[in-house]
Design a protein around this motif. Structure first.
Motif: not given
Length: 374
Positions: A315-331
């Motif tokens: 918060x002190x540098x106006x940052x943000x945090x996220x959690x991401x769930x993702x699959x992948x492909x051949x690329x």
């Protein structure tokens, strides 16, 4: 006799040309002539054989159409593949008053006890293949020059002398209380240390999802670039004796994990963090969720909850945090840019080909020879 004097060829205030011969000849007195004329060789006189393409409508137009017909299908395929990747993202920074993590917004590095929060969410679609859990940060400039240089690769590679005498590049995170810091530098000092735990809710029962913490780092980093100091690897406390932890760390490097092959400098969470990102908004791999049964999806559609041990202040540098769930492909992961780039380039080439074809058809056969009046 006429004298041909070329002022442009003066050398040291004297004419380089001779008397009676333009640009050459001997100077009175028998002195050698200074000349700028290149040697009479094929290279210096530009007489080497060369191939120079002639750009005509018959060669340019097919090239435009071929590029367009190849790039557009490739771009569509890459774009569709990218869109088929499942991805779910949760912002748990806590800046909104209604967020469960709002109470942890002003947490500090050494908050005791640590602040915890839980976010419930629902997956509308199942995740069929292996799932990759990432943490994401925004407005965090890991590409700053001084930040990128603030490390000691010799120390991280297990060099015992560098362990006790870190590089000066690590300043001001080189020593603390007259003890060398291991690992030293600003990158290690700012290591991400939130803890994320995932649960599936089934009939009000929380079922923990197994999160795999190994196999998230590059093989070359794990086995080549990062090594613990030489000695008794079963006693990391003794190996790191005489050093101290980074300022912002709650515990020393030899207590990052209970498993010996994932502790110290070879801890994979630490290795992933040390590979700096090129942009201020980035994501890094946190955990793996492997598919156990081919008959069932890895993450079924339904209700889930994310337990967060909120240790990392942004918060002190106006940052943000996220959690991401993702699959992948051949690329790889979800990235529509490559597909859009291929489609754009292919469309431009095809459009230019059509325009040039019309221009050539309309004006190409016109007689350009001027009519000579009688």
């Amino acid at each position: 006799m006429a004298v041909n004097y070329n002022a442009k060829e003066e050398v040291d205030g004297h004419p380089s040309g001779g008397v009676g011969v333009a640009g050459g000849g001997a100077v009175g007195g028998g002195g050698a002539v200074k000349t700028r004329k290149p040697d009479n060789t094929a290279f210096k006189q530009q007489r080497l054989p060369a191939w120079q393409p002639i750009l005509t409508a018959g060669t340019v137009l097919p090239a435009f159409f071929i590029i367009g017909l190849i790039f557009i299908p490739i771009g569509i395929g890459i774009f569709v593949t990218s869109n088929n990747i499942r991805e779910y993202e949760i912002d748990y920074t806590g800046t909104e008053p209604s967020s469960p993590c709002n109470k942890c917004l002003n947490v500090s590095w050494d908050s005791t006890p640590p602040c915890t929060c839980t976010i419930d969410f629902t997956l509308e679609h199942s995740f069929e293949s292996n799932v990759f859990m990432y943490y994401g940060l925004s407005n965090f400039y890991q590409n700053h020059r001084r930040y990128v240089k603030s490390r000691d690769d010799s120390q991280l590679n297990g060099d015992n002398s560098s362990l006790l005498n870190p590089s000066k590049e690590c300043e001001p995170y080189r020593t603390n209380e007259d003890k060398p810091i291991a690992p030293c530098g600003a990158i290690a000092n700012s290591m991400f240390n939130d803890t994320l735990e995932l649960y599936r809710i089934d009939n009000d029962t929380r079922i923990p999802i197994t999160l795999i913490k190994k196999g998230i780092a590059w093989w070359t980093d794990k086995n080549v670039k990062f090594r613990n100091p030489s000695g008794d690897t079963n006693n990391l406390t003794a190996l790191f004796q005489g050093t101290t932890k980074p300022v912002n760390w709650p515990k020393p490097v030899y207590m990052l994990d209970s498993e010996p092959d994932n502790n110290g400098f070879i801890n994979e969470d630490f290795i992933v963090w040390m590979r700096t990102a090129a942009l201020p908004t980035f994501r890094k791999l946190y955990r793996l969720i492997e598919r156990k049964n081919n008959l069932q999806p890895t993450l079924q559609a339904g209700k889930y909850s994310l337990d967060i041990t909120y240790n990392y202040p942004v918060h002190s540098f106006d940052g943000r945090k996220r959690m991401i769930l993702s699959t992948i492909s051949w690329m790889g992961g979800k990235n529509p840019f490559l597909g859009i780039a291929y489609i754009t380039v292919g469309s431009i080439c095809f459009f230019l080909g059509v325009v040039l074809l019309i221009i050539h058809h309309k004006y190409g056969n016109r007689n350009t020879s001027a009519d000579i009046p009688n």
